[in-house]
Design a protein around this motif. Structure first.
Motif, PDB file in Angstrom:
ATOM      1  N   CYS A  55      37.933  43.616  37.928  1.00 32.88           N
ATOM      2  CA  CYS A  55      38.535  43.430  39.250  1.00 32.88           C
ATOM      3  C   CYS A  55      40.054  43.322  39.124  1.00 32.88           C
ATOM      4  CB  CYS A  55      37.971  42.157  39.885  1.00 32.88           C
ATOM      5  SG  CYS A  55      38.537  41.931  41.568  1.00 32.88           S
TER       6      CYS A  55
ATOM      7  N   ASN B   7      41.883  42.150  41.818  1.00 31.27           N
ATOM      8  CA  ASN B   7      42.347  41.359  42.958  1.00 31.27           C
ATOM      9  C   ASN B   7      43.026  40.040  42.585  1.00 31.27           C
ATOM     10  OD1 ASN B   7      41.823  43.020  45.178  1.00 31.27           O
ATOM     11  ND2 ASN B   7      39.644  42.592  45.023  1.00 31.27           N
ATOM     12  N   PHE B   8      42.689  39.500  41.453  1.00 31.78           N
ATOM     13  CA  PHE B   8      43.301  38.252  40.989  1.00 31.78           C
ATOM     14  C   PHE B   8      43.351  37.168  42.058  1.00 31.78           C
ATOM     15  CE2 PHE B   8      44.630  41.175  37.703  1.00 31.78           C
ATOM     16  CZ  PHE B   8      44.512  40.404  36.556  1.00 31.78           C
ATOM     17  N   CYS B   9      42.210  36.859  42.641  1.00 34.17           N
ATOM     18  CA  CYS B   9      42.135  35.703  43.530  1.00 34.17           C
ATOM     19  C   CYS B   9      42.472  34.488  42.657  1.00 34.17           C
ATOM     20  CB  CYS B   9      40.731  35.567  44.113  1.00 34.17           C
ATOM     21  SG  CYS B   9      40.273  37.039  45.035  1.00 34.17           S
TER      22      CYS B   9
ATOM     23  N   TYR C 176      41.572  31.552  42.184  1.00 34.34           N
ATOM     24  CA  TYR C 176      40.555  30.642  41.633  1.00 34.34           C
ATOM     25  C   TYR C 176      39.621  31.341  40.662  1.00 34.34           C
ATOM     26  CZ  TYR C 176      38.141  33.224  45.211  1.00 34.34           C
ATOM     27  OH  TYR C 176      37.662  34.257  45.964  1.00 34.34           O
ATOM     28  N   CYS C 177      39.723  32.670  40.526  1.00 34.21           N
ATOM     29  CA  CYS C 177      38.633  33.440  39.912  1.00 34.21           C
ATOM     30  C   CYS C 177      38.939  33.898  38.485  1.00 34.21           C
ATOM     31  CB  CYS C 177      38.323  34.652  40.800  1.00 34.21           C
ATOM     32  SG  CYS C 177      36.961  35.629  40.143  1.00 34.21           S
TER      33      CYS C 177
ATOM     34  N   VAL D 286      37.111  36.189  36.880  1.00 35.58           N
ATOM     35  CA  VAL D 286      36.576  37.539  36.617  1.00 35.58           C
ATOM     36  C   VAL D 286      37.616  38.536  36.047  1.00 35.58           C
ATOM     37  CG1 VAL D 286      35.577  39.589  37.740  1.00 35.58           C
ATOM     38  CG2 VAL D 286      34.557  37.356  38.087  1.00 35.58           C
ATOM     39  N   PRO D 287      38.834  38.633  36.623  1.00 34.31           N
ATOM     40  CA  PRO D 287      39.780  39.609  36.051  1.00 34.31           C
ATOM     41  C   PRO D 287      40.116  39.327  34.581  1.00 34.31           C
ATOM     42  CG  PRO D 287      40.503  38.877  38.210  1.00 34.31           C
ATOM     43  CD  PRO D 287      39.366  37.972  37.821  1.00 34.31           C
TER      44      PRO D 287
ATOM     45  N   GLN E 141      32.020  44.189  41.335  1.00 31.02           N
ATOM     46  CA  GLN E 141      32.739  43.036  41.889  1.00 31.02           C
ATOM     47  C   GLN E 141      33.345  43.404  43.243  1.00 31.02           C
ATOM     48  OE1 GLN E 141      32.845  42.593  38.346  1.00 31.02           O
ATOM     49  NE2 GLN E 141      31.951  40.581  38.606  1.00 31.02           N
TER      50      GLN E 141
ATOM     51  N   TYR F 136      34.634  43.752  49.418  1.00 29.19           N
ATOM     52  CA  TYR F 136      35.847  42.956  49.642  1.00 29.19           C
ATOM     53  C   TYR F 136      36.260  43.211  51.094  1.00 29.19           C
ATOM     54  CZ  TYR F 136      40.332  40.746  48.874  1.00 29.19           C
ATOM     55  OH  TYR F 136      41.402  39.876  48.944  1.00 29.19           O
TER      56      TYR F 136
ATOM     57  N   ARG G 178      43.826  36.042  48.786  1.00 25.36           N
ATOM     58  CA  ARG G 178      42.913  37.000  49.415  1.00 25.36           C
ATOM     59  C   ARG G 178      43.761  37.865  50.348  1.00 25.36           C
ATOM     60  NH1 ARG G 178      37.883  37.337  47.200  1.00 25.36           N
ATOM     61  NH2 ARG G 178      36.845  37.657  49.185  1.00 25.36           N
TER      62      ARG G 178
HETATM   63  S1  SF4 Z   1      36.720  36.588  43.723  1.00 19.30           S
HETATM   64 FE1  SF4 Z   1      35.981  38.700  43.637  1.00 19.30          FE
HETATM   65  S2  SF4 Z   1      37.712  39.896  44.408  1.00 19.30           S
HETATM   66 FE2  SF4 Z   1      38.567  37.906  43.807  1.00 19.30          FE
HETATM   67  S3  SF4 Z   1      39.228  38.158  41.667  1.00 19.30           S
HETATM   68 FE3  SF4 Z   1      37.144  37.347  41.628  1.00 19.30          FE
HETATM   69  S4  SF4 Z   1      35.845  39.171  41.461  1.00 19.30           S
HETATM   70 FE4  SF4 Z   1      37.859  39.865  42.142  1.00 19.30          FE
END
Ligand code: SF4
Length: 445
Positions: free
Chosen positions: A156, A158-160, A162-163, A165-166, A200, A243, A282
């Motif tokens: 991903c 998007n680099f939210c 709190y996340c 995943v990236p 994602q 998204y 976001r």
């Molecule tokens: S919440 Fe979803 S969109 Fe945002 S960084 Fe994590 S995986 Fe990506």
């Protein structure tokens, strides 16, 4: 034949990776065992880990403690620690669990067969490269069931704030359409009745490649849905996760026009407050989200819209939290996944310790969020009482002496129907006779 036991924690993306790993192990001559009774049950033990919250990370380490004890009595036993925690912790895993033979991050999954051969020869390896190793064409070993998950995007961008995943899954990559289409055809030939395109952020499928002019702009998510829809046979198509800001009119129209694509959107909102959404990085505010949901509801008849929310993001005020509750109500979200904020290493929000809310406040907000969620679910389910709906049966079970078929409607509602014959994998029509918070009751007609 050597035996392998694999335990998968976390999201569908991890489950999908497990299917890939099992496919490779099948090729290497391993047989899967589903139950781990003692140290002799398997020759290879694998844990596929999740780091979305601290709780899941702790669970990964606590699970393998017993495996380490077994290895003292049976040194030839091999232990693999893979997935998101492996990608994130790398050599730290050896410090906490020195008995592990292979630490394999999410980017190295495609070299798994070579890594296995090396640990079989006595090496101890850390493989958590920064960039993903190129995909190889190994057959998947799919979990039995009616639904086949097919990954279309990984990672991903998007680099939210709190996340994790990236950082654990890397930058967004789209898989080539030919492979996706081939996997879908194979799944249908194997008898799966539902295909779910997974990522994602599935709406941005091929977006980078399109913007660089590397492929034509028509090769997007809507294209994949139309392509799969053109296949012969009785089956359904789903996609997740969307998204909010990336949902296009073309995608909505494709859902409306393709009869096999189901009326279901998972659109995570995360917070009902525009200010909090900004702090979360976001790319939409409350009003934009409202417009998207309204548009989807107006165009797609009987659509189910589900969401995700975080309670107690750093600095979230009581007023801002109330905006989340009101968003859930106002947008009539049919169901939401909820969680209390959990700081994740490397992320921006985790560095704002001075704004962290107490565990007590987070727990209280989560409980109120869950209460609102329940009310939404019940209200959403009650709308269908008296309606006739198509259900794809995925479970046949005996509950308190009664045989029951359980399955999902096109719009992803769970329906329990008393019936004495096992109809798993079949489409049935039911009349909805009742609504509970989490499911509908039906009668076969
Ligand atoms: S919440 Fe979803 S969109 Fe945002 S960084 Fe994590 S995986 Fe990506």
């Amino acid at each position: 034949m050597k035996k392998v036991y694999i335990e998968t924690l976390g999201c569908q993306m991890n489950k999908s990776d497990t299917e890939k790993i099992l496919g490779m192990l099948d090729y290497l001559g391993y047989e899967e065992v589903c139950e781990l009774k003692n140290k002799d049950s398997a020759d290879l033990l694998i844990i596929n880990t999740c780091s979305i919250r601290q709780l899941s990370e702790d669970k990964a380490y606590s699970r393998i403690g017993l495996w380490g004890k077994w290895k003292k009595d049976r040194p030839e036993l091999k232990i693999v620690f893979c997935g998101c925690v492996a990608q994130q912790d790398g050599k730290e895993v050896f410090k906490r669990a020195p008995y592990v033979d292979l630490v394999m991050g999410t980017h190295n999954i495609n070299e798994f067969p070579d890594l296995i051969k090396r640990i079989e020869n006595g090496e101890k390896i850390i493989a958590n490269d920064e960039t993903p190793i190129e995909e190889k064409d190994f057959p998947l070993k799919r979990t039995k069931g009616v639904n086949a998950w097919i990954t279309i995007t990984e990672g991903c961008d998007n680099f939210c704030t709190y996340c994790i995943v990236p950082y654990t899954r890397g930058r967004e990559r789209s898989r080539v359409p030919e492979i996706i289409i081939k996997e879908a055809k194979e799944a249908l030939e194997q008898g799966f009745k539902e295909i779910t395109l997974l990522g994602q952020n599935v709406d941005s499928y091929n977006k980078k490649e399109i913007s660089k002019g590397e492929i034509g702009k028509e090769i997007n998510l809507a294209y994949l849905l139309r392509k799969l829809n053109s296949f012969d046979g009785d089956f359904r198509i789903r996609f997740t996760t969307s998204y909010p800001a990336d949902i296009t009119d073309e995608l909505i129209d494709t859902v409306v026009n393709c009869e096999k694509v189901c009326e279901y959107f998972h659109i995570p909102m995360q917070s009902g407050s525009s200010e909090v959404l900004k702090k979360m990085n976001r790319r939409y505010d409350r009003e934009t989200y409202a417009k998207i949901v309204k548009k989807v509801r107006e165009k797609v008849k009987d659509v189910t819209i589900t969401s995700d929310f975080i309670a107690g993001f750093p600095g979230e005020t009581e007023e801002q939290f109330n905006e989340t509750l009101s968003a859930m109500r106002e947008f009539e979200l049919d169901y939401s996944n909820t969680a209390a904020y959990s700081p994740r290493r490397q992320t921006i929000a985790a560095k704002r310790e001075e704004f962290f809310l107490s565990e007590e406040v987070k727990k209280d907000r989560l409980e109120r969020l869950n209460e609102q969620n329940k009310q939404n679910c019940l209200a959403s389910n009650q709308k269908y009482i008296g309606r006739e709906m198509e259900v794809l049966v995925d479970i046949f079970l005996n509950h308190k002496g009664k045989n029951i078929l359980t399955g999902r409607t096109r719009n992803n509602k769970i329906v329990h129907t008393p019936y004495d014959k096992d109809l798993v994998g079949e489409f049935i029509t039911v009349k909805i006779t009742g609504a509970k918070t989490w499911y509908l009751k039906g009668e076969i007609i």
